[in-house]
Design a protein around this motif. Structure first.
Motif, PDB file in Angstrom:
ATOM      1  N   PHE A 131     -30.619  -7.377 -12.485  1.00 52.22           N
ATOM      2  CA  PHE A 131     -31.174  -8.683 -12.142  1.00 52.22           C
ATOM      3  C   PHE A 131     -30.792  -9.726 -13.185  1.00 52.22           C
ATOM      4  O   PHE A 131     -30.384 -10.843 -12.853  1.00 52.22           O
ATOM      5  N   PHE A 132     -30.893  -9.351 -14.460  1.00 53.73           N
ATOM      6  CA  PHE A 132     -30.573 -10.291 -15.535  1.00 53.73           C
ATOM      7  C   PHE A 132     -29.078 -10.620 -15.524  1.00 53.73           C
ATOM      8  O   PHE A 132     -28.686 -11.774 -15.725  1.00 53.73           O
ATOM      9  N   ALA A 133     -28.230  -9.618 -15.244  1.00 55.21           N
ATOM     10  CA  ALA A 133     -26.785  -9.860 -15.186  1.00 55.21           C
ATOM     11  C   ALA A 133     -26.442 -10.777 -14.009  1.00 55.21           C
ATOM     12  O   ALA A 133     -25.594 -11.675 -14.136  1.00 55.21           O
ATOM     13  N   ALA A 134     -27.102 -10.565 -12.873  1.00 57.91           N
ATOM     14  CA  ALA A 134     -26.860 -11.425 -11.726  1.00 57.91           C
ATOM     15  C   ALA A 134     -27.314 -12.854 -12.010  1.00 57.91           C
ATOM     16  O   ALA A 134     -26.645 -13.820 -11.615  1.00 57.91           O
ATOM     17  N   PHE A 135     -28.435 -12.992 -12.686  1.00 53.36           N
ATOM     18  CA  PHE A 135     -28.919 -14.319 -13.050  1.00 53.36           C
ATOM     19  C   PHE A 135     -27.932 -15.014 -13.983  1.00 53.36           C
ATOM     20  O   PHE A 135     -27.621 -16.204 -13.806  1.00 53.36           O
ATOM     21  N   LEU A 136     -27.424 -14.297 -14.994  1.00 50.01           N
ATOM     22  CA  LEU A 136     -26.458 -14.892 -15.921  1.00 50.01           C
ATOM     23  C   LEU A 136     -25.150 -15.252 -15.207  1.00 50.01           C
ATOM     24  O   LEU A 136     -24.545 -16.283 -15.503  1.00 50.01           O
ATOM     25  N   LEU A 137     -24.725 -14.405 -14.246  1.00 45.97           N
ATOM     26  CA  LEU A 137     -23.511 -14.710 -13.498  1.00 45.97           C
ATOM     27  C   LEU A 137     -23.690 -15.972 -12.658  1.00 45.97           C
ATOM     28  O   LEU A 137     -22.805 -16.835 -12.615  1.00 45.97           O
TER      29      LEU A 137
END
Length: 75
Positions: free
Chosen positions: A10-16
């Motif tokens: 979730f955090f990686a998708a948010f940063l992307l």
């Protein structure tokens, strides 16, 4: 363990997503500013005022009009 992986994804998708938005702002900043500052073309048609001046012919007393011969009209 599942919670940790889900939070990381979730955090990686948010940063992307945030990186994509910021990258788009960086790439298209000039075009966005130009679109915001654009002044639309006025819808009123331009009015052209033309003044035509021409010289008038001066009447000459030396020119005589010849009468048409009567034989031409009877033909």
């Amino acid at each position: 363990m599942f919670t940790l992986v889900a939070a990381t994804v979730f955090f990686a998708a948010f940063l992307l997503a945030a990186g994509t938005i910021l990258g788009m702002f960086a790439l298209y900043r000039d075009k966005m500013i130009a679109a915001l500052l654009f002044e639309p073309i006025p819808q009123e048609a331009p009015v052209y005022r033309l003044r035509i001046s021409r010289r008038r012919a001066e009447p000459r007393s030396t020119v005589s009009v010849r009468p048409i011969a009567a034989g031409i009209l009877t033909a």
